[in-house]
Design an enzyme around this catalytic site. Structure first.
Site, PDB file in Angstrom:
ATOM      1  N   CYS A 100       0.847  -1.200   0.000  1.00  0.00           N
ATOM      2  CA  CYS A 100       0.000   0.000   0.000  1.00  0.00           C
ATOM      3  C   CYS A 100       0.883   1.251   0.000  1.00  0.00           C
ATOM      4  O   CYS A 100       1.997   1.231   0.543  1.00  0.00           O
ATOM      5  CB  CYS A 100      -0.898   0.018   1.236  1.00  0.00           C
ATOM      6  SG  CYS A 100      -2.214  -1.215   1.161  1.00  0.00           S
ATOM      7  N   CYS A 112      -3.486   0.085  -3.189  1.00  0.00           N
ATOM      8  CA  CYS A 112      -4.198   0.450  -1.954  1.00  0.00           C
ATOM      9  C   CYS A 112      -3.482   1.616  -1.267  1.00  0.00           C
ATOM     10  O   CYS A 112      -2.311   1.880  -1.543  1.00  0.00           O
ATOM     11  CB  CYS A 112      -4.296  -0.757  -1.026  1.00  0.00           C
ATOM     12  SG  CYS A 112      -2.753  -1.650  -0.788  1.00  0.00           S
TER      13      CYS A 112
END
Ligand code: DVN
Length: 175
Positions: free
Chosen positions: A43, A124
């Site tokens: 992420c 993400c």
């Protein structure tokens, strides 16, 4: 370190294109290739781009705190390559392949659309986008992969923020 099955990856590439019209290869045809060469990007590390190919890759080479598709295993393998099969024989066509713009479902552009969609879907946290503030015309082509594939494939429930970096040429015009 991830151990990769190179002959398996090669076979999935061959299976995706061989005995097919090079203008009729779909994103779906590359599904298994994407699976065998998959890599998870943490992420906050995704970097998407448009019209900044050279700059982003010089940047990621120098910093390593963000990752483009071309820095992942799958993107790295195919970056800069052209390939296609032919209907008459198995294997690859080593003589000629359609250009990117020649037909919609060509073997190279379908691959990049599939890889870009998967890269965007898996992103993400913070997603970074690097654009060219000094380029002529639109900041990205209307048909760019960024606009048509990547942005629509970001998952709003997993992406918290999109950070757009607009980069101007040093001493160049700020358009
Ligand atoms: O976020 C990135 C990255 O993840 C990638 O997979 O997609 C995004 C960049 O693609 P883009 O948004 O289409 O950005 P560009 O700058 O308009 O195009 C990037 C490159 O894709 C071009 O330099 C072309 O490569 P080439 O031919 O110089 O090796 C190629 N490309 C994409 N669409 C094309 C095209 N080339 C010709 N015609 C097209 N329609």
């Amino acid at each position: 370190m991830t151990v990769r099955n190179c002959s398996g990856i090669w076979q999935e590439l061959i299976d995706a294109v061989q005995r097919k019209d090079p203008c009729k290869v779909t994103q779906e045809d590359y599904k298994r290739l994407a699976q065998v060469a998959a890599q998870t990007v943490p992420c906050d590390k995704t970097l998407l781009w448009s019209r900044t190919n050279n700059l982003v890759h010089r940047y990621t080479k120098a910093t390593e705190n963000v990752v483009t598709l071309e820095d992942t295993f799958l993107g790295f393998l195919f970056n800069g390559l052209t390939w296609c099969g032919k209907t008459s024989r198995p294997g690859l066509n080593y003589k000629s392949c359609p250009a990117w713009d020649e037909c919609e479902n060509n073997s190279v552009s379908s691959f990049w659309k599939m890889a870009s969609a998967a890269f965007a879907q898996a992103s993400c946290g913070i997603v970074n986008v690097m654009l060219n503030g000094s380029a002529d015309g639109d900041i990205s082509r209307k048909q760019s992969i960024l606009r048509t594939v990547e942005i629509p494939n970001l998952d709003p429930s997993r992406v918290s923020e999109v950070k757009v970096w607009v980069i101007d040429d040093i001493e160049g015009e700020d358009k």
